[in-house]
Enzyme design. Structure first.
Site, mmCIF file in Angstrom:
data_model
loop_
_atom_site.group_PDB
_atom_site.id
_atom_site.type_symbol
_atom_site.label_atom_id
_atom_site.label_comp_id
_atom_site.label_asym_id
_atom_site.label_seq_id
_atom_site.Cartn_x
_atom_site.Cartn_y
_atom_site.Cartn_z
ATOM 1 N N THR A 1 29.241 -0.937 -43.501
ATOM 2 C CA THR A 1 30.040 0.240 -43.083
ATOM 3 C C THR A 1 31.505 -0.037 -43.415
ATOM 4 O OG1 THR A 1 30.062 -0.627 -40.798
ATOM 5 C CG2 THR A 1 28.436 1.069 -41.333
ATOM 6 N N LYS B 1 25.706 -7.238 -41.534
ATOM 7 C CA LYS B 1 26.878 -6.383 -41.596
ATOM 8 C C LYS B 1 27.595 -6.478 -40.257
ATOM 9 C CE LYS B 1 27.603 -2.724 -40.175
ATOM 10 N NZ LYS B 1 28.317 -2.181 -38.968
ATOM 11 N N THR C 1 26.550 -7.986 -31.727
ATOM 12 C CA THR C 1 27.293 -6.834 -32.213
ATOM 13 C C THR C 1 27.331 -6.803 -33.732
ATOM 14 O OG1 THR C 1 28.616 -7.100 -30.267
ATOM 15 C CG2 THR C 1 29.389 -5.518 -31.841
ATOM 16 N N GLU D 1 37.976 -6.334 -38.853
ATOM 17 C CA GLU D 1 38.824 -5.275 -39.403
ATOM 18 C C GLU D 1 40.300 -5.670 -39.321
ATOM 19 O OE1 GLU D 1 35.806 -1.592 -38.355
ATOM 20 O OE2 GLU D 1 37.276 -2.249 -36.880
ATOM 21 N N ASN E 1 40.877 1.645 -36.750
ATOM 22 C CA ASN E 1 40.116 2.198 -35.651
ATOM 23 C C ASN E 1 40.723 3.451 -35.023
ATOM 24 O OD1 ASN E 1 37.640 0.432 -34.985
ATOM 25 N ND2 ASN E 1 39.245 -1.017 -35.492
ATOM 26 N N THR F 1 38.102 10.195 -38.653
ATOM 27 C CA THR F 1 38.917 11.247 -39.263
ATOM 28 C C THR F 1 39.350 10.901 -40.672
ATOM 29 O OG1 THR F 1 40.915 10.311 -38.241
ATOM 30 C CG2 THR F 1 39.759 12.066 -37.043
#
Length: 412
Positions: free
Chosen positions: A159, A185, A196, A276, A407, A412
């Site tokens: 992702t 992933k 997680t 991230e 995040n 969006t």
């Protein structure tokens, strides 16, 4: 037992993946980017599965159904279908229906029972799978099944990941080549409890279900359950390990355990490093505890501390944040017994501040922030509580402004 029997080596998965396993990965139009988003793992007949899943009470329906199928089948599962793009979590009965539609169709195409198919999903929570696109592309997915399609499958489950997470190792036991392969992933929402992320392991040595469950549990405890990116547990977290092939003598199980540990820790560190917005891997070794669990708990508390993570990002040798995070772990210890190192720099000795050059510590962290990916980009912290003989390691990453950007704009 010879040296070669106990030594695992990393190999190129393009040559040969575990015997009898097939992989596939295609684009089914589930992602707006048109990147690969649908994967399939097919195991040989007689394969044995063990699964560990999120302990969040808010779970995707696929997690519950996978657990149920593994239990009912006593672990005899043949196929795992994985989609990325939509988590299919918090979607009510529709999520259940989509799982059943997809697994029924793939079972029909493969000529196996629907109960022998698991399905794992990842992506945005609350968004149903684009089931028409998925089902329409299942024949293409089955046609793509190949021995050397490991990379395509690894790509299809990603992702927000920036890098592929895959590993293949092999060893020789009594003249027989044994391979273990893993793919995963995970980049955000990383604080396993188990666990997680999505991760899958295949092994071509036949092992009984009871032993396999124990081996997978041991490996997960000191790998996927010992990492943190942001302290967030997800709704879809799943780890599935599959073994198949000729049975292996129980006296060689410690060698297989070693291999499983290597694969799981390699994937876990890749997930933590790919956090991230991350710039480095944080590795925390805790020694001198009364048991291994205590060591991992303290190490995870440090890795999960936002204050520690931001200090690392700023190359700030703020050792007080490290000690504070250890003290908040719930594990009892005496500060007057504690030794603390950042890299090779001794900060505390038996609880007392040691003379050290803070600029050199800053330079050490800064060099790791600029280091090569998973080569010399690892900031190492070592704490010795000096209250026992056990140790444990956890992994995390720095916390950057980029994490907030990613995040704050995720949907969006």
């Amino acid at each position: 037992m010879s040296q070669s029997d106990s030594t695992w080596s990393f190999v190129d998965e393009g040559n040969e993946t575990p015997k009898g396993f097939l992989f596939a990965g295609i684009s089914a139009g589930l992602k707006a980017s048109n990147k690969k988003d649908l994967a399939l793992i097919l195991a040989p007949e007689g394969s044995i599965v063990s699964g560990m899943f999120t302990q969040s009470i808010v779970r995707a329906s696929c997690v519950d159904i996978c657990e149920e199928r593994i239990k009912k089948s006593s672990g005899f599962v043949r196929a795992i279908l994985i989609n990325s793009g939509q988590a299919n979590a918090c979607t009510g009965n529709l999520g259940i229906q989509h799982f059943q539609i997809a697994t029924a169709k793939i079972a029909e195409l493969l000529g196996i029972k629907e109960e022998e198919v698991l399905m794992c999903s990842t992506g945005v929570i609350g968004v149903p799978i684009q089931i028409k696109d998925l089902v329409k592309n299942l024949p293409n997915l089955v046609s793509d099944l190949k021995v050397n399609n490991f990379q395509n499958a690894a790509e299809a489950i990603l992702t927000t990941d920036l890098t592929l997470k895959k590993v293949l190792i092999e060893t020789i036991i009594q003249g027989r080549k044994i391979k273990i392969a893993g793919l995963a992933k995970g980049s955000g929402m990383i604080y396993p409890n188990m666990a997680t992320m999505l991760a899958f392991l295949t092994c071509d040595a036949g092992i009984e279900k009871k032993e396999w469950d124990k081996m997978i549990s041991i490996a997960v405890k000191k790998s996927f359950n010992a990492i943190s990116v942001d302290g967030e547990t997800s709704t879809n977290d799943s780890f599935v390990g599959i073994n198949a092939g000729n049975k292996i003598d129980k006296r060689f199980l410690p060698i297989i355990q070693q291999g499983i540990d290597i694969v799981c820790q390699n994937l876990a560190k890749n997930i933590a490093r790919d956090g991230e917005g991350a710039n480095c891997l944080l590795e925390v070794l805790v020694q001198g505890t009364k048991n291994t669990d205590d060591a991992i708990i303290v190490a995870k508390s440090i890795c999960n501390s936002a204050l520690v993570k931001t200090a690392i990002h700023g190359c700030d040798p703020n050792w007080g944040r490290i000690i504070s995070a250890a003290g908040n772990s719930g594990v009892k210890f005496n500060l007057n017994d504690v030794d603390l190192h950042i890299g090779n720099h001794k900060i505390l000795e038996k609880g007392k501040l040691n003379k050290y050059d803070s600029q050199k510590v800053t330079d050490y962290i800064r060099s790791k922030m600029k280091g090569r990916y998973l080569v010399d980009d690892i900031v190492q912290i070592m704490i010795n509580l000096n209250s026992g003989e056990f140790k444990g390691t956890a992994w995390g990453c720095d916390l950057s402004k980029k994490y907030v950007e990613i995040n704050s704009e995720y949907t969006t």
